[in-house]
Design an enzyme around this catalytic site. Structure first.
Site, PDB file in Angstrom:
ATOM      1  N   ASP A 180      60.805 123.669 176.372  1.00 28.07           N
ATOM      2  CA  ASP A 180      59.395 123.683 176.737  1.00 28.07           C
ATOM      3  C   ASP A 180      58.561 124.113 175.533  1.00 28.07           C
ATOM      4  O   ASP A 180      58.519 125.290 175.168  1.00 28.07           O
ATOM      5  CB  ASP A 180      59.176 124.652 177.904  1.00 28.07           C
ATOM      6  CG  ASP A 180      57.741 124.636 178.394  1.00 28.07           C
ATOM      7  OD1 ASP A 180      57.424 123.811 179.266  1.00 28.07           O
ATOM      8  OD2 ASP A 180      56.932 125.451 177.889  1.00 28.07           O
ATOM      9  N   HIS A 184      47.583 121.766 178.895  1.00 22.84           N
ATOM     10  CA  HIS A 184      47.999 123.158 178.744  1.00 22.84           C
ATOM     11  C   HIS A 184      47.129 124.116 179.548  1.00 22.84           C
ATOM     12  O   HIS A 184      47.639 124.996 180.247  1.00 22.84           O
ATOM     13  CB  HIS A 184      47.966 123.536 177.258  1.00 22.84           C
ATOM     14  CG  HIS A 184      48.833 124.706 176.914  1.00 22.84           C
ATOM     15  ND1 HIS A 184      49.380 124.890 175.673  1.00 22.84           N
ATOM     16  CD2 HIS A 184      49.256 125.758 177.652  1.00 22.84           C
ATOM     17  CE1 HIS A 184      50.110 125.999 175.657  1.00 22.84           C
ATOM     18  NE2 HIS A 184      50.030 126.550 176.852  1.00 22.84           N
ATOM     19  N   LYS A 207      52.717 119.990 175.266  1.00 26.81           N
ATOM     20  CA  LYS A 207      51.439 120.191 175.962  1.00 26.81           C
ATOM     21  C   LYS A 207      50.267 119.787 175.084  1.00 26.81           C
ATOM     22  O   LYS A 207      50.304 119.957 173.859  1.00 26.81           O
ATOM     23  CB  LYS A 207      51.287 121.663 176.381  1.00 26.81           C
ATOM     24  CG  LYS A 207      52.442 122.179 177.238  1.00 26.81           C
ATOM     25  CD  LYS A 207      52.269 123.651 177.579  1.00 26.81           C
ATOM     26  CE  LYS A 207      53.493 124.187 178.291  1.00 26.81           C
ATOM     27  NZ  LYS A 207      54.638 124.413 177.364  1.00 26.81           N
ATOM     28  N   TYR A 226      52.069 126.414 170.140  1.00 22.04           N
ATOM     29  CA  TYR A 226      53.144 127.297 169.698  1.00 22.04           C
ATOM     30  C   TYR A 226      53.390 127.185 168.194  1.00 22.04           C
ATOM     31  O   TYR A 226      54.033 128.054 167.601  1.00 22.04           O
ATOM     32  CB  TYR A 226      54.445 127.009 170.454  1.00 22.04           C
ATOM     33  CG  TYR A 226      54.338 127.122 171.953  1.00 22.04           C
ATOM     34  CD1 TYR A 226      53.245 127.758 172.563  1.00 22.04           C
ATOM     35  CD2 TYR A 226      55.310 126.584 172.788  1.00 22.04           C
ATOM     36  CE1 TYR A 226      53.138 127.852 173.944  1.00 22.04           C
ATOM     37  CE2 TYR A 226      55.211 126.679 174.173  1.00 22.04           C
ATOM     38  CZ  TYR A 226      54.129 127.305 174.739  1.00 22.04           C
ATOM     39  OH  TYR A 226      54.029 127.382 176.106  1.00 22.04           O
TER      40      TYR A 226
END
Length: 321
Positions: free
Chosen positions: A45, A112, A79, A50
């Site tokens: 994920d 997101h 996302k 990130y």
């Protein structure tokens, strides 16, 4: 190797009930992903926000090149960040993220957060976060409908297999389903015994949307960020209800927390750098809690949300108000 059960999505595809979350995996990311694949993880994920998609992709490539897995064995999740919600920006950034991963398609691609922010070019700031280049949080005019329909186009052209929505609440989901040509397959939200979100889970089940819980260990994920709410909340790993149930079953508190989620039909995405805990997180599916134990854990609910934008954005973006 642990056989992780799959959960069937509303489009006929399946995902593992236990995946590996890539949030805050910023050191040796390629090796972490590679070792997780060796341990048996098949869902990863990720997200633009990130900032580690290129490195994660290297770990995936290494595992595939060595014959540990095939691409079709993996469920790769990413996302769409808030700064790319305008319809004309969705496909280009998705293609860029796929290029970072070294992939042709994402198995699941989420919105997101249900909020559109002013565009920031990744060349100027990566990951761009919540602020524009002047350090301000500025909303854009893109609607959720505009953004969601752009994700449907990604499915049409083969860049995405399943659409996900993340951090969405009930009324917004109900509204989205009025215009969705392709229903969302997965809802990812913060869920742990301090924030059980029972009504939201019930709504998702009614609408045939699989729920993935993030931050299954409650405040633990947020302590290192220095957030007051995390520091002032007793750790779930030390809660006497959790530790008592863990001792009874001969399991770790982490395994009890994960089983509380998966036994209720939720998917989970824990992470760990420890080979032992990597295995333990997968092996949590090998026992069952009693109905009374499930109720005891659910009874710990305090409606404490740790990932709440106003808490870290100086009182703006009341998404969960």
């Amino acid at each position: 190797m642990v056989q992780v059960p799959n959960i069937k999505l509303n489009n006929g595809l399946e995902i593992p009930a236990v995946g590996f979350g890539l949030w805050k995996v910023t050191e040796n990311t390629a090796d972490v992903v590679y070792e997780a694949i060796k341990a048996g993880y098949r869902l990863f994920d990720g997200a633009f926000d990130y900032g580690n998609e290129k490195e994660a992709g290297k770990g995936v490539k290494r595992a595939i090149d060595e014959g540990l897995v095939k691409r079709e064995d993996l469920v790769i999740v990413s996302k769409l960040w808030n700064t790319f919600h305008e319809k004309e920006r969705v496909e280009p950034i998705t293609r860029q993220q796929l290029e970072w991963w070294g992939l042709d398609y994402f198995d699941i691609f989420y919105i997101h957060f249900p909020v559109a922010l002013q565009y920031v070019d990744p060349k100027d700031s990566y990951p761009s976060g919540w602020h524009n280049l002047e350090g301000k949080v500025v909303e854009s005019k893109a609607s959720i409908q505009e953004t969601y329909q752009a994700l449907e186009h990604l499915v049409d052209i083969g860049l995405v297999k399943s659409i996900g929505i993340s951090n969405f609440q009930g009324a917004l989901i109900i509204d989205l389903l009025r215009y969705a040509r392709i229903p969302p397959a997965v809802l990812q939200v913060e869920i742990h015994p301090y924030l059980v979100q029972t009504a939201l889970v019930d709504l998702a089940k009614e609408k045939n949307i699989v729920v993935t819980a993030y931050s299954s260990f409650g405040p633990l994920s947020f302590v290192e960020l220095g957030w007051d709410s995390a520091h002032s909340t007793p750790p779930l790993f030390e809660n006497p209800v959790i530790t008592g149930i863990a001792k009874k079953h001969g399991k770790t508190p982490a395994q009890v927390l994960l089983r509380w989620a998966t036994q209720r039909g939720l998917a989970v995405i824990p992470k760990s750098y420890s080979p032992q805990r990597l295995r333990e997180n997968l092996e949590h599916i090998n026992f069952n809690l009693t109905e009374d134990e499930l109720k005891q854990i659910t009874g710990l609910n305090k409606d404490i949300r740790f990932n709440n934008p106003p808490d870290y954005l100086n009182g703006t973006l009341y998404i969960f108000a």
